[in-house]
Design an enzyme around this catalytic site. Structure first.
Site, PDB file in Angstrom:
ATOM      1  N   LYS A 293      -0.809   1.719   8.311  1.00 48.10           N
ATOM      2  CA  LYS A 293      -0.916   0.278   8.137  1.00 48.10           C
ATOM      3  C   LYS A 293      -1.809  -0.340   9.216  1.00 48.10           C
ATOM      4  O   LYS A 293      -1.996   0.252  10.289  1.00 48.10           O
ATOM      5  CB  LYS A 293       0.479  -0.359   8.235  1.00 48.10           C
ATOM      6  CG  LYS A 293       1.413  -0.009   7.088  1.00 48.10           C
ATOM      7  CD  LYS A 293       2.785  -0.633   7.317  1.00 48.10           C
ATOM      8  CE  LYS A 293       3.726  -0.316   6.168  1.00 48.10           C
ATOM      9  NZ  LYS A 293       3.374  -1.040   4.936  1.00 48.10           N
TER      10      LYS A 293
ATOM     11  N   ARG B 195       9.565   4.236  -2.788  1.00 46.50           N
ATOM     12  CA  ARG B 195       9.907   4.727  -4.125  1.00 46.50           C
ATOM     13  C   ARG B 195      10.165   6.237  -4.114  1.00 46.50           C
ATOM     14  O   ARG B 195      10.876   6.756  -4.973  1.00 46.50           O
ATOM     15  CB  ARG B 195       8.806   4.346  -5.110  1.00 46.50           C
ATOM     16  CG  ARG B 195       7.468   4.982  -4.860  1.00 46.50           C
ATOM     17  CD  ARG B 195       6.319   4.216  -5.480  1.00 46.50           C
ATOM     18  NE  ARG B 195       6.060   2.956  -4.792  1.00 46.50           N
ATOM     19  CZ  ARG B 195       5.150   2.071  -5.171  1.00 46.50           C
ATOM     20  NH1 ARG B 195       4.403   2.303  -6.243  1.00 46.50           N
ATOM     21  NH2 ARG B 195       4.980   0.952  -4.504  1.00 46.50           N
TER      22      ARG B 195
END
Length: 503
Positions: free
Chosen positions: A280, A354
């Site tokens: 990130k 996920r």
């Protein structure tokens, strides 16, 4: 903090402070009008001079009001009466509490609980007043060497109700409000804790503590070796880049009948998310400690249900891991096999939530769940779609989605349903596995849920994306505790519905 309910006249309250509402323009609430008559127009004369207009959030503290037994009367501006909503009600409660706390009233009698909130009864008003009070008093100062404390903090609050018939309702509301507030506090504390302290093992320890506090609660956890043995290749792909061992944490509350299918809450517990190899940007990366906001919220809802001793069975499953860019970390392009046997091409290691959730959703099949609700700070796309006001909701079962939306409205912790159409599934197609872990930028929140839906075909399932609602940034940086209120309200509603059917 002590809470009580009573029914009485404002002028007869022997209290440090009595709290009264004033609407715009300078319109006293019914209780305020009564107090004004008793004091021979003392309050209305002050309002006529322009000391308080009644705009939302305005405050005016009066001392020695004639013909009253209280030390002070606190007037709180409530805005325009016709626009007075649930959210406004909670805001003025919070304003009243912060004012009382700052002005030395260690106890008070609050008549704001008698204000008319459209469609809401005494139980709702008292319950949400308790929650708003506890929320406004919340601080996270465990890690500060010096703490700022009020010189004479508010210690006791009495909510007045219109008739004595409402006292039982009020007491029940206080009980529920305190339980939900404790759940919210736990969720906030866990999420606000720095990632060097709050790692998967720390979360497991908190779960063990809850189990030790309640006779009906049991704790268990899967270690990495267990997950490898079960074939949780997706979960382990995320965990393998970190020195912190991953855990799948399970709490079971057995308040219902033996063998009764449980409500199952699944929480994403990424105690820190660097993005992995798909790292990130550095700006605001510290906020990625909040990537376990889903786990924190299911911890909080579980605690609230246990405290309320509700007659249901509940399972909490937290997928706890850390996503780091180590030499052992998974790479973009890796293909892994999930516990269900389905293969996944990892195109972006920052779409890791996920991956831990899909194996957890498969694992919870063993509990024969009645419904499964997963909660996750899953997609930045949800922040763009819904901002910080509503959580995203997607589901494969309309009645479950409907019940969650209604619970959110009651709890003032709202969600907005997004579609889960088959057409979106095509975005997950890849040449090299059964599916990719991302579906591109368009409809990112929906395609993330589509991915999870492939692991939730054996039960009724809903997904809550709380990326926009779990925490605030900027000067007010901190966890919100959402959606503990919604989840707890949903379970309370289920318990009440079950009791109604049995009676």
């Amino acid at each position: 903090m002590e809470f009580h309910v009573k029914s009485g006249s404002p002028e007869k309250q022997r209290s440090a402070c009595v709290v009264i509402g004033v609407f715009e323009p300078r319109k006293l609430s019914p209780v305020g009008e009564h107090l004004d008559q008793v004091s021979d127009g003392y309050i209305s004369n002050i309002l006529r001079r322009g000391d308080l207009e009644g705009k939302a959030g305005q405050v005016l503290l009066l001392h020695n009001v004639p013909n009253t037994l209280c030390d002070r009367v606190l007037l709180i501006g409530c805005g325009k009466e016709r626009e007075f909503s649930e959210t406004q009600y909670k805001r003025i409660i919070s304003k009243a509490i912060s004012t009382l706390n700052d002005t030395g009233s260690m106890e008070a009698v609050c008549f704001l609980s008698e204000l008319n909130v459209k469609g809401r009864d005494t139980h709702w008003k008292v319950k949400h007043a308790v929650e708003a009070t506890q929320s406004s008093l919340y601080t996270f100062d465990q890690l500060k060497s010096k703490t700022d404390t009020a010189r004479r903090p508010l210690r006791k609050l009495v909510f007045n109700v219109t008739t004595r018939r409402d006292l039982t309702l009020g007491e029940q509301a206080i009980c529920e409000g305190l339980a939900v507030s404790e759940g919210i506090k736990l969720a906030k504390d866990l999420a606000n804790m720095p990632p060097n302290i709050c790692h998967p093992t720390y979360l497991a320890e908190q779960a063990e503590k809850i189990a030790s506090d309640f006779e009906k609660v049991t704790y268990s956890a899967l270690e990495e070796a267990d997950m490898i043995e079960l074939g949780m290749g997706a979960f382990m792909a995320v965990a393998q880049g970190s020195e912190q061992p991953a855990k799948l944490i399970i709490l079971e509350y057995k308040g219902g009948e033996e063998g009764e299918s449980p409500v199952t809450l699944v929480g994403k517990g990424l105690t820190f998310d660097s993005g992995g190899i798909s790292i990130k940007p550095s700006e605001a990366m510290d906020e990625m400690k909040y990537d376990m906001g889903g786990a924190a919220s299911v911890f909080g809802a579980f605690l609230a249900v246990a405290k309320l001793d509700l007659p249901i069975n509940l399972v909490m499953a937290v997928a706890a891991a850390e996503n780091m860019p180590d030499g052992r970390a998974c790479r973009p392009g890796d293909v892994v096999t999930s516990m269900s046997g389905q293969t996944i091409e990892i195109l972006n290691t920052d779409a890791e939530g996920r991956l831990v959730l899909c194996d957890t959703l498969t694992y919870v099949e063993k509990f024969n769940p009645d419904v499964v609700i997963d909660v996750a700070t899953l997609t930045g796309a949800c922040v763009i779609a819904l901002g910080a006001h509503a959580s995203g909701l997607l589901s494969n079962h309309n009645p479950l989605a409907h019940d969650l939306l209604n619970a959110g409205e009651t709890a003032d912790d709202r969600a907005w349903r997004l579609p889960l159409w088959d057409e979106y599934q095509e975005q997950l197609n890849t040449n090299f596995a059964d599916m990719a872990n991302i579906g591109g930028r368009p409809a990112g929140t929906i395609t993330a849920a589509c991915f999870l839906s492939r692991y939730a075909k054996k039960y009724q399932w809903a997904h809550l994306d709380i990326a926009g609602t779990a925490w605030k940034g900027g000067k007010d940086k901190g966890a919100t505790g959402r959606p503990v209120s919604m989840l707890t309200q949903y379970i309370i509603d289920r318990a009440q519905s079950k009791s109604a059917k049995e009676s």
